[in-house]
Design a protein around this motif. Structure first.
Motif, mmCIF file in Angstrom:
data_model
loop_
_atom_site.group_PDB
_atom_site.id
_atom_site.type_symbol
_atom_site.label_atom_id
_atom_site.label_comp_id
_atom_site.label_asym_id
_atom_site.label_seq_id
_atom_site.Cartn_x
_atom_site.Cartn_y
_atom_site.Cartn_z
ATOM 1 N N TYR A 266 -11.130 1.134 -3.092
ATOM 2 C CA TYR A 266 -11.039 1.952 -1.693
ATOM 3 C C TYR A 266 -11.583 0.992 -0.706
ATOM 4 O O TYR A 266 -12.479 0.332 -0.565
ATOM 5 C CB TYR A 266 -12.179 2.912 -1.820
ATOM 6 N N ARG A 267 -10.531 0.572 0.226
ATOM 7 C CA ARG A 267 -10.775 -0.248 1.277
ATOM 8 C C ARG A 267 -11.356 0.729 2.590
ATOM 9 O O ARG A 267 -10.704 1.730 3.001
ATOM 10 C CB ARG A 267 -9.257 -0.915 1.700
ATOM 11 N N GLU A 275 -9.081 3.753 2.079
ATOM 12 C CA GLU A 275 -7.767 3.853 1.612
ATOM 13 C C GLU A 275 -7.527 3.036 0.141
ATOM 14 O O GLU A 275 -8.245 2.024 -0.124
ATOM 15 C CB GLU A 275 -6.852 2.839 2.706
ATOM 16 N N GLU A 276 -7.094 3.656 -0.832
ATOM 17 C CA GLU A 276 -7.060 3.337 -2.150
ATOM 18 C C GLU A 276 -5.866 2.263 -2.342
ATOM 19 O O GLU A 276 -4.768 2.388 -1.798
ATOM 20 C CB GLU A 276 -6.680 4.302 -3.093
ATOM 21 N N VAL A 277 -6.152 0.904 -2.732
ATOM 22 C CA VAL A 277 -5.258 -0.443 -2.446
ATOM 23 C C VAL A 277 -5.309 -1.056 -3.741
ATOM 24 O O VAL A 277 -5.253 -2.214 -3.572
ATOM 25 C CB VAL A 277 -5.703 -1.160 -1.294
ATOM 26 N N LEU A 284 -5.575 -3.330 -10.221
ATOM 27 C CA LEU A 284 -5.476 -1.943 -10.867
ATOM 28 C C LEU A 284 -6.075 -2.120 -12.100
ATOM 29 O O LEU A 284 -6.483 -0.830 -12.745
ATOM 30 C CB LEU A 284 -4.054 -1.708 -11.016
ATOM 31 N N ASN A 285 -5.779 -3.026 -12.950
ATOM 32 C CA ASN A 285 -6.204 -3.087 -14.422
ATOM 33 C C ASN A 285 -5.849 -2.120 -15.094
ATOM 34 O O ASN A 285 -6.560 -1.228 -15.802
ATOM 35 C CB ASN A 285 -7.954 -3.237 -14.368
ATOM 36 N N ALA A 286 -4.434 -1.935 -14.942
ATOM 37 C CA ALA A 286 -3.624 -0.750 -15.832
ATOM 38 C C ALA A 286 -3.869 -0.655 -17.162
ATOM 39 O O ALA A 286 -4.124 0.534 -17.910
ATOM 40 C CB ALA A 286 -2.391 -0.555 -15.319
#
Length: 598
Positions: A266-267, A275-277, A284-286
């Motif tokens: 979250y920025r 804002e989620e970035v 992301l580390n998916a």
């Protein structure tokens, strides 16, 4: 021979090749081949392995006792309510966080709880006695529980908590992670909090969220927030079981049964919203099942890097590329370790002024001590590298029979060297009663020096260490302001314990509280260095993240027998610098970032 080594073993050889000699590497190869023929089973005796675990504690170990002051302090916290139903979210939490939310100079304690089994009805959940609690520090060694009146007495499947002043109004705000939706509490400055999760954009998707970390990754003076996601959990119908070290484990308790939950970044927009970035910045580390993270400027280029501890998946290390994006360098830095990582401790254990890491792991995997090689590598080499030296310094093999969680570097005896505490607790169910997990003892490691390393001094440090609990989170701070660091431990389905440090202040100390002005108000990311008696110590504010927990933001230094501080230097996140000289010892110092600093 090299092709047959494991991923971790190859990295060890690679590291030694770059900093050592050819003979050492060849010898190591043959040792690994012979040692890898046997698979260690917890509890068994293995010649050449467990026979070397016992290290005689030197006679000069510190005479410090950690006293269980829970009842005396008025803390009445018990984790979980009811009978667990063998589901993963029930067993992973919870943590605690120290923070002075009312600015009275005394750190307060927020403790996260789980309402009970996932099978609870909405009505039972609403009346569960297991709720999050906020303990106000009365300044006399006692606390008063004020969570309900303050508006933060959540009833949820709580995981972690972290304090941070996201709007720079001078009051610490609180973020709580859950299995479900996360919650952001804005500190209203009058002893109460307002849930601003939806208004801020941080309620986020429903998921299984773990140990969050505040940090100003783009250095705009506003705190951003990284939220690790664990797994996409859903109960498995007709679940099967597997045998793990001679223990029958339901599939619902095995994180490998579930897909990873991507992480969130979250920025801070500066207007109360975020804002989620994570995807656009590359964090992301998916593919990682994440449980913890730390913002730390490991290469001291002025930009906070991000290390993420993953369970049954490679850890990831994101190098900050100037506040806009990140590069994943875990393999190159030799820290992309495929083990069951839970807790993270960050600190300069060997006194070479760079930040090292200690990671707690699952059973039979040893814990890791990643020593930062920045001070040992050629100046021309720009990349960061670490070496796992846990075995060499007494922290590896001793952990084979334990499952480690909350942890932190802290100088509990004020000798100027960082020690370690590890909260242990099993994920295995008891054979005689599956509703309970197997308890374990916690461990206190004393750092004698950077040659002999760490010694288990638990048996000599108080009756608490003879007891066994199902440890999870642990948070560290000097709650009674007597000059030594105390510990609060969250035990799953059991009582929380406040361990008061008695005797650590027999040696001298300094505590530093910072307030940013050009930087974020909480001064997260500031680097504090102290020179006293010819020894240099370095700390980074907010780097310690333990497991689902956060420590006091006051920076503590042990000074040994020194009676004067030569220099106290602060490098603020903004790049500004402050220097003080000739300070007396045994006191707390407050420093405010000025527009112009000497």
């Amino acid at each position: 021979m090299f092709d047959t080594l494991s991923h971790r073993q190859r990295r060890i050889v690679w590291t030694l090749s770059s900093v050592g000699g050819f003979v050492v590497v060849v010898s190591l190869l043959f040792w690994i081949k012979s040692a890898s023929r046997e698979t260690y089973v917890p509890g068994e005796e293995v010649e050449g392995l467990t026979t070397t675990l016992s290290r005689t504690v030197p006679p000069d170990y510190p005479r410090v006792t950690f006293t269980d002051a829970t009842r005396e302090a008025g803390l009445d916290f018990r984790h979980f309510d009811g009978i667990r139903t063998s589901q993963l979210p029930e067993d992973m939490g919870s943590g605690a966080a120290w923070g002075d939310y009312d600015n009275d100079g005394w750190i307060d304690l927020y403790v996260v709880n789980e309402v009970g089994p996932l099978t609870l009805s909405p009505e039972a959940r609403a009346t569960s006695p297991a709720r999050n609690q906020l303990y106000h520090n009365n300044g006399d060694g006692t606390f008063t529980e004020v969570g309900k009146g303050a508006g933060v007495a959540l009833r949820a499947w709580g995981m972690g908590a972290v304090w941070g002043d996201y709007d720079n109004d001078g009051f610490l705000d609180l973020f709580v992670t859950n299995y479900g939706h996360n919650v952001l509490f804005h500190n209203d400055g009058d002893g109460t909090f307002t849930d601003v999760s939806k208004a801020s954009g941080m309620a986020g998707p429903e998921g299984f969220w773990a140990g969050a970390a505040w940090g100003d990754f783009n250095r705009d003076g506003l705190l951003d927030l990284y939220v690790p996601g664990y797994v996409k959990y859903a109960p498995l119908e007709g679940q099967t079981s597997s045998r793990q070290y001679d223990v029958e484990t339901p599939a619902n308790l095995n994180p490998s049964s579930f897909e990873p939950e991507p992480n969130l970044l979250y920025r801070n927009n500066g207007d109360g919203t975020f804002e989620e970035v994570a995807r656009e910045t590359g964090v992301l580390n998916a593919h990682g099942r994440s449980l913890g993270a730390t913002w730390t400027d490991f290469d001291e280029d002025g930009w906070p890097d991000l290390y993420v501890a993953n369970d049954v998946s490679d850890n990831v290390f994101f190098h900050n590329l100037g506040g806009q994006a990140f590069e994943e360098i875990g393999d190159a830095a030799l820290v992309a370790d495929y083990r069951g990582a839970m807790g993270i401790a960050v600190g300069d254990w060997d006194g070479d002024t760079d930040s090292d890491m200690f990671i707690t792991h699952w059973i039979a995997q040893e814990n890791a001590l990643y020593s930062n090689l920045r001070a040992n590598l050629p100046v021309a080499q720009e990349r960061m590298q670490f070496m796992d030296v846990a075995d060499r310094y007494g922290l590896g093999q001793i952990a084979l029979d334990f499952i480690g969680w909350g942890t932190s570097f802290f100088d509990y005896d004020n000798d100027g060297r960082l020690d370690l505490f590890v909260a242990n607790g099993s994920t295995f169910q008891r054979k005689d009663s599956s509703q309970f997990l197997v308890p374990m003892r916690d461990i206190l490691f004393w750092n004698r020096d950077n040659k002999q390393g760490f010694f288990d001094v638990s048996a000599a440090s108080g009756p608490y260490f003879a007891q066994k609990f199902v440890g999870r989170g642990a948070a560290f701070g000097d709650y009674d302001r007597d000059g030594d660091v105390d510990i609060f431990v969250v035990n799953h389905n059991g009582p929380g314990r406040l361990l008061r440090n008695d005797g650590g202040n027999a040696r001298h100390w300094l505590e530093v509280a910072l307030e940013g002005r050009g930087s974020n108000r909480a001064a997260l990311g500031a680097r504090v260095r102290v020179v006293a008696s010819g020894k240099v110590q370095s700390r980074e504010v907010g780097a310690q993240r333990s497991y689902l927990s956060s420590n006091s933001l006051t920076t503590h230094f042990g000074l040994g027998d020194g009676i004067r501080i030569d220099t106290l230097a602060v490098v603020w996140p903004s790049g500004a610098r402050t220097l003080r000289t000739g300070l007396p010892v045994d006191r707390a110092v407050r420093m405010i970032e000025a527009e112009e600093t000497p």
